[in-house]
Design a protein around this motif. Structure first.
Motif, short mmCIF file in Angstrom:
data_model
loop_
_atom_site.label_atom_id
_atom_site.label_comp_id
_atom_site.label_asym_id
_atom_site.label_seq_id
_atom_site.Cartn_x
_atom_site.Cartn_y
_atom_site.Cartn_z
N UNK A 1 62.54 40.72 3.54
CA UNK A 1 62.20 41.94 2.84
C UNK A 1 62.86 42.15 1.50
N UNK A 2 63.83 41.33 1.13
CA UNK A 2 64.52 41.53 -0.16
C UNK A 2 63.59 41.26 -1.33
N UNK A 3 62.61 40.40 -1.16
CA UNK A 3 61.67 40.09 -2.22
C UNK A 3 60.41 40.96 -2.12
N UNK A 4 60.49 42.06 -1.44
CA UNK A 4 59.35 42.93 -1.27
C UNK A 4 58.75 42.76 0.12
N UNK A 5 57.77 43.58 0.41
CA UNK A 5 57.14 43.63 1.72
C UNK A 5 55.69 43.15 1.59
N UNK A 6 55.27 42.27 2.51
CA UNK A 6 53.86 41.91 2.61
C UNK A 6 53.33 42.50 3.89
N UNK A 7 52.49 43.50 3.75
CA UNK A 7 51.90 44.19 4.90
C UNK A 7 50.49 43.64 5.14
N UNK A 8 49.66 44.40 5.82
CA UNK A 8 48.32 43.98 6.18
C UNK A 8 47.33 45.01 5.67
N UNK A 9 46.29 44.56 5.01
CA UNK A 9 45.27 45.47 4.49
C UNK A 9 44.48 46.11 5.64
N UNK A 10 44.09 47.35 5.44
CA UNK A 10 43.22 48.00 6.42
C UNK A 10 41.91 47.22 6.55
N UNK A 11 41.46 47.05 7.78
CA UNK A 11 40.18 46.40 8.00
C UNK A 11 40.17 44.91 7.80
N UNK A 12 41.34 44.27 7.80
CA UNK A 12 41.39 42.82 7.60
C UNK A 12 40.61 42.11 8.70
N UNK A 13 39.90 41.05 8.35
CA UNK A 13 39.07 40.31 9.28
C UNK A 13 39.59 38.88 9.42
N UNK A 14 39.23 38.24 10.52
CA UNK A 14 39.50 36.81 10.66
C UNK A 14 38.58 36.04 9.73
N UNK A 15 39.10 34.95 9.14
CA UNK A 15 38.24 34.03 8.40
C UNK A 15 37.19 33.46 9.35
#
Length: 684
Positions: free
Chosen positions: A457-471
């Motif tokens: 988390x020191x380099x920022x946070x990568x969260x998940x977009x709403x409505x993300x789908x599987x490839x």
């Protein structure tokens, strides 16, 4: 006979390339294809057997799969290497060992796979989107391995125990040795233990190479590889249960960005922050196989606990790692189970089952000053059914697969989704020697967890977009196979599209080098297209064999996200030049000696795989052509397979080259230069 083998067992199949027709101890090849591991109705297109492995000096997958033109493995050693299948990278391909696998990775600057081939019985390859029974997330293929056990090593022996010893020397530059003990107690119990070590120093690339210090070796490429495999098995009637533990470990002083070399000014020694590090892959597996269970003709089940661990003696110079001084440990834990069943209903073979996998990342520490963080997790589950049916000279296949995922990022945000993936195929076999085939498969892959090293988390946070789908991949492939026992040829043409391609945006730094705080989101960021072809031909006559193969693919990534999240990164795909492989060999009867020559040629490749739809073009990428020639020999002093003396000269003309399955040249590790190898294995 032809319908029994082709229709009932294979389905959706493009039969093996013509040169892969020998399997140890006269086991039927089509049975090995299906039974080596559960691989779906669209089977692999190459297989390396225990016998072939014992006749080789190869000590890694790059050497064992050198004959396969559709696979390319990058330069360097260990996790410096990036692997592609048809140009598609590690984000969408898998390596499965005893049906255990993970799609999480330590860092996007490292390859994801560690496998010691000395412990394997078979290694096979699938390409493109798999059919319904192929397993979780197989959108672009897999390398599928099965470990050896005591019964494999005792086959054909009149003894109840045995020992196998091996040793090897490589002039560029390594020493290897290992021992395996195995045995059985009566008809019901068997066990084995195997230990192997391959201690490799910094290697020398081809002629003309000079490193940043003026030397001839590739700095920080040395690795001490230590591996063991322990197995206990019991066979009672039609049932077999095997409990195993496997560990592959790489030790050495490594760079932070293993896919790169030291290159001024950007990739300076200070920024690459070399330190002693260990990467360890451990897998605990229990496997149950059974036959003739009433309605169920065949059962294959396994449950596994896999741990991928990175230890570093000092990460103070590693910004990706949080700049933590002193020792650190990062772990990815994967728990999974598979149940695969076969039932025959009249003339139809029904394949059905359940797959489950749970992954968790455990960073060394949480370092964010603004957010409360948790261990990221992801669970994948799937069910499938697939039918294979013969009608005259035709074999029809159809399957349906349902996959569901739940994912939680390190800021605690969750997402879930599901996909239904059909697969259909047809094989037409007008003669015993000739068949034509076509498949149309869908497969999906859930969002990948963010890189384990960067979840602090020191380099920022990568969260998940709403409505993300599987490839979701859609692959269509047509092909043919001809084999009259002497001459053989096969070929295929494919075209594929992957919708809703997912990007995990990498947190970097501002113009002053300071980490960027805040939140970004993993999101569906575009789509990927790929198309290409493969052709192979071979000729066998007594001791003489010859073969030639070619593969070409053209992956393209279309970046449609407003923030341009997809990148020209070998994680996703890379433009590999048209690849040719060829081999000539002759085996004498007395002495039992085979001499041969092997060539691998890559044509030049240019252009980025990345196509930006909203801000113009991208940098031109140039990959130079090269060809590498090897000489090899296998001598069996006893005339049998129990003793093999192998010799090879790899890259005999000391060619300097950069493999294509990496970023552009200069900053990445080049290929290995001339290498004299001697390897001996003896089973008694």
């Amino acid at each position: 006979m032809k319908k029994t083998i082709l229709a009932a067992l294979i389905g959706n199949a493009f039969v093996l390339p013509a040169w892969a027709n020998d399997v140890e101890q006269n086991i039927n090849l089509n049975e090995v294809q299906v039974n080596a591991d559960r691989q779906g109705a669209k089977i692999q297109t190459n297989i390396v057997t225990l016998r072939e492995k014992d006749e080789s000096t190869a000590t890694d997958l790059r050497g064992l799969l050198a004959e396969e033109p559709a696979i390319d493995i990058g330069g360097g050693n260990g996790t410096s290497q990036f692997l592609t299948i048809r140009g598609m990278g590690q984000n969408s391909v898998d390596i499965k060992v005893d049906n255990a696998y993970s799609d999480s990775q330590i860092l996007y600057h490292q390859g994801r796979f560690i496998v010691d081939p000395s412990m394997l019985k078979t290694i096979s390859v699938q390409k493109g989107a798999g059919s319904a029974s192929a397993g979780i997330g197989q959108t672009n293929g897999a390398v599928i391995a099965k470990t050896v056990d005591a019964l494999d090593l005792l086959k054909g022996s009149d003894k109840d125990w045995g020992v196998k010893l091996n040793a090897g020397y490589a002039s560029n530059d390594g020493r290897s040795y290992g021992a395996t003990v195995f045995g059985r107690a009566g008809e019901y119990a068997d066990a084995m233990f195997s230990f192997n070590r391959n201690d490799e120093s910094d290697y020398e690339p081809g002629k003309g190479y000079t490193n940043a210090n003026g030397g001839k070796t590739m700095p920080y490429s040395a690795l001490d590889k230590r591996d063991y495999l322990a197995k206990i098995g019991t066979t009672i009637g039609d049932h077999r249960i095997v409990l195993s533990r496997m560990q592959n470990q790489h030790r050495g002083t490594r760079l932070v960005r293993e896919e790169f070399a030291i290159a001024a000014p950007r990739l300076s020694l200070q920024r690459q922050a070399p330190a002693y590090r260990e990467t360890t892959l451990t897998n605990n597996n229990i496997e149950w196989t059974a036959n003739n269970l009433g309605f169920i003709d065949k059962l294959e089940a396994n449950a596994y606990l896999m741990e991928n661990k990175r230890y570093s003696a000092d990460d103070s110079g590693c910004g990706y790692c949080g700049s933590i001084p002193g020792p650190t440990k990062t772990t990815i834990t994967t728990k999974g189970a598979n149940l695969n069943l076969d039932s025959r209903i009249n003339d139809t073979l029904l394949k059905y089952g359940v797959n489950y996998r749970h992954q968790e990342i455990k960073p060394h520490a949480f370092l964010s000053r603004t957010h409360s963080l948790v261990n990221p997790t992801k669970a994948d589950s799937g069910v499938y059914v697939e039918a294979i049916h013969d009608i005259g000279d035709f074999t029809l296949t159809g399957g349906l697969r349902y996959d569901h995922f739940n994912i939680k990022s390190h800021d605690g945000k969750s997402a879930s989704g599901s996909k239904v993936n059909p697969s259909v195929g047809i094989i037409y076999q007008p003669t015993q020697a000739l068949s034509f085939s076509a498949v149309h498969n869908y497969a999906s892959r859930s969002p990948r967890l963010y890189d384990a090293l960067m979840n602090h988390g020191r380099r920022g946070i990568v969260s998940i977009a709403d409505g993300i789908k599987a490839e979701r991949a859609r692959n269509t492939e047509i092909g043919f196979n001809y084999d009259n026992g002497t001459f053989a040829a096969d070929g295929s043409y494919f075209w594929q599209k992957i919708s809703d391609a997912i990007a995990n945006p990498q947190q970097r730094h501002d113009e002053n080098g300071n980490p960027i705080e805040g939140i970004r989101e993993a999101a569906n960021a575009g789509y990927i297209k790929n198309k290409g072809y493969e052709l192979n031909a071979s000729y066998r006559n007594n001791g003489f064999r010859a073969r030639i193969g070619v593969a070409h693919s053209k992956p393209r990534i279309y970046d449609t996200h407003p923030d341009n999240l997809l990148s020209d990164n070998p994680e996703f795909a890379v433009q590999v030049g048209r690849t040719w492989t060829a081999e000539l060999a002759y085996r004498f009867n007395k002495p039992n000696l085979e001499l041969g020559w092997r060539n691998r040629t890559l044509e030049k490749a240019k252009g980025s795989v990345l196509v930006r739809n909203n801000n113009g073009g991208v940098d031109e990428v140039q990959r130079a052509s090269f060809n590498v020639n090897d000489f090899f020999a296998n001598w069996k002093p006893t005339g049998k397979d129990n003793l093999n003396v192998n010799f090879s000269v790899n890259n005999i003309f000391n060619k300097f080259y950069y493999p294509h399955s990496q970023r552009a040249a200069v900053t990445t590790p080049p290929g290995v230069g001339r290498d004299f190898r001697l390897a001996v294995n003896y089973k008694f």
